[in-house]
Design a protein around this motif. Structure first.
Motif, PDB file in Angstrom:
ATOM      1  N   LEU A  66     -23.523 -28.012  32.492  1.00 27.32           N
ATOM      2  CA  LEU A  66     -22.838 -26.996  33.278  1.00 27.32           C
ATOM      3  C   LEU A  66     -23.783 -26.422  34.318  1.00 27.32           C
ATOM      4  CD1 LEU A  66     -21.081 -25.094  30.355  1.00 27.32           C
ATOM      5  CD2 LEU A  66     -20.080 -26.813  31.869  1.00 27.32           C
ATOM      6  N   LEU A  72     -21.816 -21.039  34.521  1.00 26.95           N
ATOM      7  CA  LEU A  72     -20.926 -20.580  33.458  1.00 26.95           C
ATOM      8  C   LEU A  72     -20.668 -19.108  33.734  1.00 26.95           C
ATOM      9  CD1 LEU A  72     -19.543 -21.195  30.748  1.00 26.95           C
ATOM     10  CD2 LEU A  72     -21.720 -20.728  29.629  1.00 26.95           C
ATOM     11  N   ALA A 109     -26.251 -23.062  30.800  1.00 28.34           N
ATOM     12  CA  ALA A 109     -25.904 -23.551  32.128  1.00 28.34           C
ATOM     13  C   ALA A 109     -27.092 -23.241  33.027  1.00 28.34           C
ATOM     14  CB  ALA A 109     -24.643 -22.875  32.656  1.00 28.34           C
ATOM     15  N   VAL A 150     -25.855 -18.563  34.499  1.00 29.15           N
ATOM     16  CA  VAL A 150     -24.845 -17.902  33.672  1.00 29.15           C
ATOM     17  C   VAL A 150     -24.584 -16.536  34.298  1.00 29.15           C
ATOM     18  CG1 VAL A 150     -24.287 -16.979  31.393  1.00 29.15           C
ATOM     19  CG2 VAL A 150     -25.636 -19.089  31.591  1.00 29.15           C
TER      20      VAL A 150
END
Length: 189
Positions: free
Chosen positions: A43, A46, A93, A96
Motif C-alpha cells: 500500500l 492508507l 503503508a 498512513v
C-alpha cells in the motif's frame, strides 16, 4: 456519531490517485477483518477518516473505530482496530493518514517516542504517519484533507503536502484543525 464529511475525504484521496488502483472500504465494508487483510498488498497510502481513541494509560489499546454493524444490520463482534492489532497484523503503508481526533496522541516513552496508533504503524515499517494531536471537527478536517491530497499529488512528500495544506487553510479552518496535524517519520524496526 456519524462523520458525514468522511465521504468527502474519501473522494479527495481517490482523486489524488486517479488512474492508480484504489481500495475503498467505507460504510458497512469498513470492518476490522477487511482492514487487517490489507497487509498482503503493498500500500502506498492508507487513509482512515474515522473516530479514534488515544489511551495514555494503555497505548496499545488506542483504537480506530470502524463499522459497528454488518450490511444486514447485525452487530459486529469487533468494531475497533487497536494499535496492538495494527502492530500484530503488520498493517503498513508508505504513508498512513489518521484523520480522526487525537490519533497522534499517546504515552511518551523515552527513546521510543509516542506510543499509540502512530507507533503501531511506524513499528511495522510505515515510512510516514500523518496524525492529529487533539480533537478535530469533521467538516473542516475534510476540507483540510482535500488541500493535503492536492498538495501530496503535486509533491509526493507528506511533510511538504502537510505544510502546504496548513498554509492554504490557515484563514479558513482555524488553528484547531490545521495546527493539529503532524508528520511522524522513520522506521522503528
Amino acid at each position: 456519531a456519524r462523520l458525514p464529511y468522511s465521504a468527502i475525504e474519501a473522494r479527495a484521496v481517490a482523486r489524488a490517485f486517479e488512474g492508480a488502483e484504489v481500495i475503498e472500504l467505507a460504510g458497512f465494508n469498513a470492518t476490522v477483518p477487511r482492514v487487517v487483510q490489507l497487509p498482503s498488498r503493498h500500500l502506498d497510502v492508507l487513509h482512515f477518516a474515522t473516530h479514534a481513541e488515544a489511551r495514555r494509560d494503555a497505548p496499545e489499546q488506542s483504537a480506530l473505530f470502524l463499522s459497528e454493524y454488518a450490511a444486514d444490520g447485525s452487530l459486529l463482534p469487533v468494531d475497533r482496530l487497536t494499535a496492538e492489532e495494527i502492530r500484530r497484523n503488520g498493517l503498513r503503508a508508505d504513508v498512513v493518514v489518521l484523520s480522526g481526533c487525537a490519533t497522534g496522541d499517546g504515552r511518551e516513552l523515552r527513546g521510543e517516542g509516542v506510543l499509540g496508533l502512530t507507533y503501531g504503524f511506524l513499528s511495522n515499517g510505515s515510512n510516514t504517519v500523518v496524525a492529529s494531536l487533539w480533537p478535530v471537527e469533521d467538516a473542516l478536517t475534510a476540507r483540510f484533507m482535500q488541500e493535503f491530497y492536492g498538495a501530496y499529488r503535486a509533491s509526493g512528500r507528506a511533510a511538504d503536502a502537510l505544510r502546504t495544506a496548513q498554509l492554504r487553510t490557515r484563514g479558513v479552518a482555524g488553528p484547531s484543525v490545521w495546527a493539529s496535524f503532524v508528520v511522524r517519520s522513520g522506521s522503528l524496526r
